[in-house]
Design an enzyme around this catalytic site. Structure first.
Site, mmCIF file in Angstrom:
data_model
loop_
_atom_site.group_PDB
_atom_site.id
_atom_site.type_symbol
_atom_site.label_atom_id
_atom_site.label_comp_id
_atom_site.label_asym_id
_atom_site.label_seq_id
_atom_site.Cartn_x
_atom_site.Cartn_y
_atom_site.Cartn_z
ATOM 1 C CG HIS A 1 33.014 64.962 55.433
ATOM 2 N ND1 HIS A 1 33.691 64.875 55.318
ATOM 3 C CD2 HIS A 1 32.945 64.361 56.417
ATOM 4 C CE1 HIS A 1 34.156 65.737 56.015
ATOM 5 N NE2 HIS A 1 34.183 65.061 56.851
ATOM 6 C CD GLU B 1 38.617 66.534 62.550
ATOM 7 O OE1 GLU B 1 39.020 65.988 62.450
ATOM 8 O OE2 GLU B 1 37.665 67.418 62.530
ATOM 9 C CD GLU B 2 34.849 67.780 59.594
ATOM 10 O OE1 GLU B 2 36.142 67.884 58.700
ATOM 11 O OE2 GLU B 2 34.448 66.886 59.871
ATOM 12 C CG HIS C 1 34.833 67.272 65.336
ATOM 13 N ND1 HIS C 1 34.437 67.696 64.263
ATOM 14 C CD2 HIS C 1 35.796 65.944 64.706
ATOM 15 C CE1 HIS C 1 33.814 66.774 63.827
ATOM 16 N NE2 HIS C 1 35.185 65.754 63.599
ATOM 17 C CG ASP D 1 32.901 63.828 61.174
ATOM 18 O OD1 ASP D 1 33.448 63.996 61.863
ATOM 19 O OD2 ASP D 1 33.454 63.538 59.651
HETATM 20 ZN ZN LIG Z 1 35.300 64.420 62.335
#
Ligand SMILES: [Zn+2]
Length: 345
Positions: free
Chosen positions: A314, A203-204, A64, A173
């Protein structure tokens, strides 16, 4: 390993639904390696390398583009910005961080924080709730409203650096997953099957892009590339570590969005063993990847995720081990070359 490419990927802003700038870069960068490139209505980009077999299947790879970020929700009369989060944030890690506000032009800002001189003992032990956090951009209110509008995106600011054997920064990420996909796509010699690397959107906020991408592509197999949680840090018991940094790429058995196809898990494990690629098996109790979206497309697709172990997910100090990144590229590259050996029959 190209630290420069990974750094570029990490620095490009891509809030969910606003992946344009990132997409432009990845199209320019990866197109020379693809037989076909196209973008769908949601913004997913498909890079195809056609298979050399007599009846090639379609294999979808997915990483992503989007990152956890914010939209401007409110501008106070003093010119402070209040935010709507896009993706899962822990307010503890946002306090006193720098951001970019993508208004009429890109301006820096900071999450303001109450000085310790003015906090009560009780406040010092608690995180400020996200809805009360504010961003200061250092401009008078009339200038702020001239440059910033409700709905403008905000992304975190932090440069990627090498730290010991790690890379650390924001948005690993899933920029490290994107890096793994990009490098494997460039490097695999040839494949019987058609390999389609998809840079997905949103995606998130619930694996939205991967769902629509898989629907249109109708792949026979799906492989997601994403980080997983390495909780091998002080304060967490070893049985809950999930995976360990530096112990190799991770083959996902399950997370809360998908249960990997056990035959595919076994195949990836076999490839890693045959080639001496350092790997570990992953069960992630919470979280998910694009594999969850692909798996439920149409009548269902066998999926697995090749995960890159990551500490401090995150946050702006997300950290991955360079050897795990290299092992992940190697496993994906091998899979692309050997996929014809895998059969669901
Ligand atoms: Zn991810």
């Amino acid at each position: 390993m190209s630290l420069e490419l990974l750094r570029t990927l990490c620095n490009l802003p891509a809030p969910p639904g606003r992946e344009d700038e990132f997409r432009a870069f990845i199209v320019e960068h990866l197109s020379p390696y693809a037989d076909d490139v196209h973008t769908d209505a949601m913004g997913n980009v498909f890079f195809t390398r056609r298979g050399s077999g007599s009846s090639p299947r379609t294999i979808m790879l997915a990483a992503h583009m989007d990152e956890i970020s914010f939209l401007v929700r409110h501008i106070s009369k003093e010119g402070f910005l209040y935010v709507q989060p896009l993706g899962g944030f822990d307010p503890r890690v946002l306090d006193a961080q720098r951001v970019w506000v993508h208004g009429r032009k890109r301006i820096p800002g900071v999450f303001g924080t109450k000085p310790t001189h003015f906090t009560t003992p009780d406040e010092r032990t608690k995180a400020v709730p996200l809805e009360d956090m504010f961003i200061d951009v250092g401009l008078p209110p009339e200038k702020v409203t001239e440059l910033v509008r409700i709905g403008d995106p905000i992304t975190l600011e932090r440069d990627l650096i090498e730290m010991g054997h790690f890379y650390t920064g924001k948005t690993l990420d899933d920029r490290v997953g994107m890096y793994v996909m990009v490098e494997a796509f460039k490097r695999f010699a040839s494949s019987h099957d058609t390999i389609v690397a998809v840079a997905t959107v949103q995606e998130e906020v619930g694996v939205r892009g991967a769902k629509t991408a898989a629907f249109s592509l109708e792949p026979h197999i799906g492989i997601a590339l994403d980080i997983t949680i390495a909780a091998d840090i002080p304060g967490i018991e070893e049985r809950n570590w999930c995976v360990r940094l530096g112990e190799g790429t991770a083959v996902k058995i399950m997370d809360s969005y998908s249960i990997s196809d056990p035959r595919l898990v076994e195949f990836l494990r076999t490839l890693a063993e045959e080639r001496g690629i350092r790997h570990q098996m992953e069960i992630l109790p919470r979280g998910g990847t694009d594999a969850g979206g692909m798996q439920l497309s149409r009548s269902g697709i066998p999926v697995c995720t090749i995960s890159i172990p990551c500490r401090y997910a995150h946050s702006v100090v997300e950290s991955v081990h360079r050897d795990d990144v290299a092992a992940s590229i190697e496993l994906l590259r091998t899979f692309c070359e050997q996929s014809h050996r895998f059969s669901v029959a």
